[in-house]
Design a protein around this motif. Structure first.
Motif, PDB file in Angstrom:
ATOM      1  N   MET A 231       0.899  -1.123  -0.102  1.00  0.00           N
ATOM      2  CA  MET A 231       0.181  -0.114   0.104  1.00  0.00           C
ATOM      3  C   MET A 231       0.833   1.193   0.087  1.00  0.00           C
ATOM      4  N   GLY A 232       2.108   1.110   0.859  1.00  0.00           N
ATOM      5  CA  GLY A 232       3.060   2.301   0.669  1.00  0.00           C
ATOM      6  C   GLY A 232       3.458   2.742  -0.781  1.00  0.00           C
ATOM      7  N   GLN A 233       3.361   1.682  -1.649  1.00  0.00           N
ATOM      8  CA  GLN A 233       4.044   1.910  -2.797  1.00  0.00           C
ATOM      9  C   GLN A 233       3.025   2.215  -3.896  1.00  0.00           C
ATOM     10  N   MET A 234       1.788   2.463  -3.299  1.00  0.00           N
ATOM     11  CA  MET A 234       0.583   2.516  -4.434  1.00  0.00           C
ATOM     12  C   MET A 234       0.022   4.167  -4.033  1.00  0.00           C
ATOM     13  N   ILE A 235      -0.274   4.836  -5.313  1.00  0.00           N
ATOM     14  CA  ILE A 235      -0.951   6.017  -5.217  1.00  0.00           C
ATOM     15  C   ILE A 235      -2.540   5.952  -5.119  1.00  0.00           C
ATOM     16  N   LEU A 236      -3.138   6.274  -4.193  1.00  0.00           N
ATOM     17  CA  LEU A 236      -4.348   6.095  -3.974  1.00  0.00           C
ATOM     18  C   LEU A 236      -5.041   7.353  -3.304  1.00  0.00           C
ATOM     19  N   ARG A 237      -6.435   7.471  -3.442  1.00  0.00           N
ATOM     20  CA  ARG A 237      -6.989   8.790  -2.796  1.00  0.00           C
ATOM     21  C   ARG A 237      -7.042   8.481  -1.248  1.00  0.00           C
ATOM     22  N   LYS A 238      -6.990   9.761  -0.664  1.00  0.00           N
ATOM     23  CA  LYS A 238      -7.024   9.503   0.804  1.00  0.00           C
ATOM     24  C   LYS A 238      -8.149   8.688   1.598  1.00  0.00           C
ATOM     25  N   ARG A 239      -9.247   8.945   0.868  1.00  0.00           N
ATOM     26  CA  ARG A 239     -10.437   8.020   1.509  1.00  0.00           C
ATOM     27  C   ARG A 239     -10.273   6.651   0.896  1.00  0.00           C
ATOM     28  N   THR A 240      -9.855   6.208  -0.382  1.00  0.00           N
ATOM     29  CA  THR A 240      -9.394   4.770  -0.383  1.00  0.00           C
ATOM     30  C   THR A 240      -8.306   4.211   0.328  1.00  0.00           C
ATOM     31  N   LYS A 241      -7.272   5.041   0.955  1.00  0.00           N
ATOM     32  CA  LYS A 241      -6.236   4.635   1.634  1.00  0.00           C
ATOM     33  C   LYS A 241      -6.734   4.358   3.049  1.00  0.00           C
ATOM     34  N   MET A 242      -7.698   5.146   3.504  1.00  0.00           N
ATOM     35  CA  MET A 242      -8.386   4.904   4.743  1.00  0.00           C
ATOM     36  C   MET A 242      -8.838   3.625   4.909  1.00  0.00           C
ATOM     37  N   ILE A 243      -9.728   3.591   3.904  1.00  0.00           N
ATOM     38  CA  ILE A 243     -10.756   2.193   3.766  1.00  0.00           C
ATOM     39  C   ILE A 243      -9.863   1.031   3.801  1.00  0.00           C
ATOM     40  N   ALA A 244      -8.663   0.952   3.089  1.00  0.00           N
ATOM     41  CA  ALA A 244      -7.922   0.008   2.865  1.00  0.00           C
ATOM     42  C   ALA A 244      -7.104  -0.462   4.131  1.00  0.00           C
ATOM     43  N   THR A 245      -6.859   0.617   4.957  1.00  0.00           N
ATOM     44  CA  THR A 245      -6.123   0.615   6.151  1.00  0.00           C
ATOM     45  C   THR A 245      -6.983  -0.263   7.016  1.00  0.00           C
ATOM     46  N   TYR A 246      -8.195  -0.009   7.173  1.00  0.00           N
ATOM     47  CA  TYR A 246      -9.217  -0.799   8.127  1.00  0.00           C
ATOM     48  C   TYR A 246      -9.397  -2.119   7.581  1.00  0.00           C
ATOM     49  N   ALA A 247      -9.304  -2.357   6.318  1.00  0.00           N
ATOM     50  CA  ALA A 247      -9.814  -3.629   5.664  1.00  0.00           C
ATOM     51  C   ALA A 247      -8.522  -4.702   5.850  1.00  0.00           C
ATOM     52  N   ILE A 248      -7.437  -4.212   5.832  1.00  0.00           N
ATOM     53  CA  ILE A 248      -6.153  -4.926   5.979  1.00  0.00           C
ATOM     54  C   ILE A 248      -5.479  -5.007   7.328  1.00  0.00           C
ATOM     55  N   CYS A 249      -6.209  -4.265   8.331  1.00  0.00           N
ATOM     56  CA  CYS A 249      -5.527  -4.109   9.733  1.00  0.00           C
ATOM     57  C   CYS A 249      -5.828  -5.236  10.776  1.00  0.00           C
ATOM     58  N   GLY A 250      -5.384  -6.331  10.318  1.00  0.00           N
ATOM     59  CA  GLY A 250      -5.810  -7.534  11.042  1.00  0.00           C
ATOM     60  C   GLY A 250      -4.941  -9.034  10.918  1.00  0.00           C
ATOM     61  N   PHE A 251      -4.966 -10.069  11.575  1.00  0.00           N
ATOM     62  CA  PHE A 251      -3.883 -11.037  11.592  1.00  0.00           C
ATOM     63  C   PHE A 251      -4.425 -12.271  10.758  1.00  0.00           C
ATOM     64  N   SER A 252      -5.726 -12.020   9.907  1.00  0.00           N
ATOM     65  CA  SER A 252      -6.215 -13.158   9.391  1.00  0.00           C
ATOM     66  C   SER A 252      -5.446 -13.525   7.812  1.00  0.00           C
ATOM     67  N   ASN A 253      -4.582 -14.484   8.208  1.00  0.00           N
ATOM     68  CA  ASN A 253      -3.868 -14.838   7.038  1.00  0.00           C
ATOM     69  C   ASN A 253      -3.238 -16.288   7.326  1.00  0.00           C
ATOM     70  N   PRO A 254      -3.191 -17.116   6.366  1.00  0.00           N
ATOM     71  CA  PRO A 254      -2.584 -18.841   6.499  1.00  0.00           C
ATOM     72  C   PRO A 254      -1.561 -18.730   7.757  1.00  0.00           C
ATOM     73  N   GLY A 255      -0.728 -17.676   7.609  1.00  0.00           N
ATOM     74  CA  GLY A 255       0.486 -17.896   8.860  1.00  0.00           C
ATOM     75  C   GLY A 255       0.017 -17.901  10.301  1.00  0.00           C
ATOM     76  N   SER A 256      -0.908 -16.993  10.206  1.00  0.00           N
ATOM     77  CA  SER A 256      -1.605 -16.749  11.696  1.00  0.00           C
ATOM     78  C   SER A 256      -2.326 -18.016  11.946  1.00  0.00           C
ATOM     79  N   ILE A 257      -2.914 -18.792  10.986  1.00  0.00           N
ATOM     80  CA  ILE A 257      -3.772 -19.896  11.646  1.00  0.00           C
ATOM     81  C   ILE A 257      -2.866 -20.992  12.198  1.00  0.00           C
ATOM     82  N   GLY A 258      -1.899 -21.135  11.474  1.00  0.00           N
ATOM     83  CA  GLY A 258      -0.567 -22.127  12.008  1.00  0.00           C
ATOM     84  C   GLY A 258      -0.190 -21.645  13.438  1.00  0.00           C
ATOM     85  N   ILE A 259       0.209 -20.280  13.642  1.00  0.00           N
ATOM     86  CA  ILE A 259       0.854 -19.811  14.771  1.00  0.00           C
ATOM     87  C   ILE A 259      -0.426 -19.986  15.802  1.00  0.00           C
ATOM     88  N   THR A 260      -1.603 -19.760  15.340  1.00  0.00           N
ATOM     89  CA  THR A 260      -2.866 -19.825  16.515  1.00  0.00           C
ATOM     90  C   THR A 260      -2.978 -21.245  17.046  1.00  0.00           C
TER      91      THR A 260
END
Length: 306
Positions: A231-260
């Motif tokens: 995301m830091g390398q993308m050129i996005l609108r401020k509102r789009t970047k804000m929405i993306a920040t909330y959407a990806i702010c979590g540990f829900s990924n396959p690696g976390s499944i294994g760790i959990t």
């Protein structure tokens, strides 16, 4: 700082007070409420340690809520890393706080409580500090931070390598039938298209939905660290970047499944089968929690605050 506050008992009081507030407002049990609040400050593996003596008494629904809270939040110790990639600190902190009640809400929607709860407010007592002094707590905190960074680095290397391998196979297959150059097939591109409707529903303008979908895909298939870096390398609108920040702010990924699975199986080995049978459901609930936080943020945050 978290370890020092934990040593003096301040962190426990903050977590329990907020946990009791969550319990009063939402009607959830004290263990899952305290764990959910602890995830704002600690990681998904460290939060359950506050309730270690009582974990074996948890019901299946409570274990599901504990895992969902972990998947829906991020460790406070990693926020500096996300900020270094250009994410707004205010949105990251807000997303973490919003995830505490939201994760409990969606966990209970997917896996309601049907058993008798034995670990109640009257029977539990949080563990006290094992550190000899504030200096000992600070040094251990630094050591834990290094362990977290190394763990994240190891997972990044493993999963990014796997993604590059799959991308190489897809790219080769695409070249065979004429997809080359800018139209090269990659896993992120494919998943980006899958998540385009989700991005649009969250309030992202259609011309940027593929980019946000790609970020969600990276977060879901690799981890949120890679997604914030992208995301830091993308050129996005401020509102789009804000929405993306909330959407990806979590540990829900396959690696976390294994760790959990590995971490909770060590803490409560008698309930390993329960953990493995409900972890994917908790993963989905954690993912939905992040998406709904993004929707609410898009509705409530006006343009002049971006």
């Amino acid at each position: 700082m978290i370890n020092i506050l934990y040593h003096y008992g301040i962190m426990q009081k903050i977590v329990v007070s907020l946990g009791e507030l969550l319990q009063a407002v939402m009607g959830t049990t004290i263990c899952e409420s305290v764990n959910s609040v602890a995830n704002i400050f600690l990681g998904m593996n460290d939060s359950p340690l506050l309730l270690k003596p009582y974990l074996e008494e948890l019901t299946v629904s409570e274990i599901h809520a504990v895992m969902t809270s972990g998947f829906a939040s991020v460790a406070g110790s990693l926020l500096a890393g996300y900020i270094s990639f250009g994410a707004e600190a205010s949105h990251l902190i807000t997303a973490s706080v919003m995830s505490a009640p939201a994760a409990l809400c969606y966990s209970k929607l997917i896996y309601p409580e049907t058993e008798e709860v034995t670990a109640t407010k009257e029977t539990i007592q949080l563990l006290k500090s094992e550190y000899a002094s504030a200096l000992d707590a600070a040094c251990n905190g630094a050591a834990i931070a290094i362990e977290i960074v190394l763990r994240v680095a190891a997972i990044l290397i493993a999963f990014i390598s796997a993604i590059h391998f799959l991308n190489g196979v897809l790219s080769w297959m695409g070249i065979l039938i004429g997809f080359d150059g800018g139209s090269t097939w990659t896993l992120e591109t494919a998943v980006g298209y899958v998540f385009m409707p989700v991005s649009f529903i969250m309030g992202v303008p259609w011309d940027e939905c593929q980019l946000v979908g790609r970020l969600i895909g990276i977060k879901t298939m690799v981890n949120e660290f890679s997604a914030f870096k992208e995301m830091g390398q993308m050129i996005l609108r401020k509102r789009t970047k804000m929405i993306a920040t909330y959407a990806i702010c979590g540990f829900s990924n396959p690696g976390s499944i294994g760790i959990t699975i590995s971490a909770l199986s060590v803490l409560i080995p008698k309930k390993r089968s329960t953990i493995t049978s409900t972890v994917f459901s908790a993963f989905v609930a954690g993912e939905i929690t992040c998406f709904m936080s993004a929707c609410i943020a898009a509705l409530l945050i006006p343009d002049h605050l971006l």
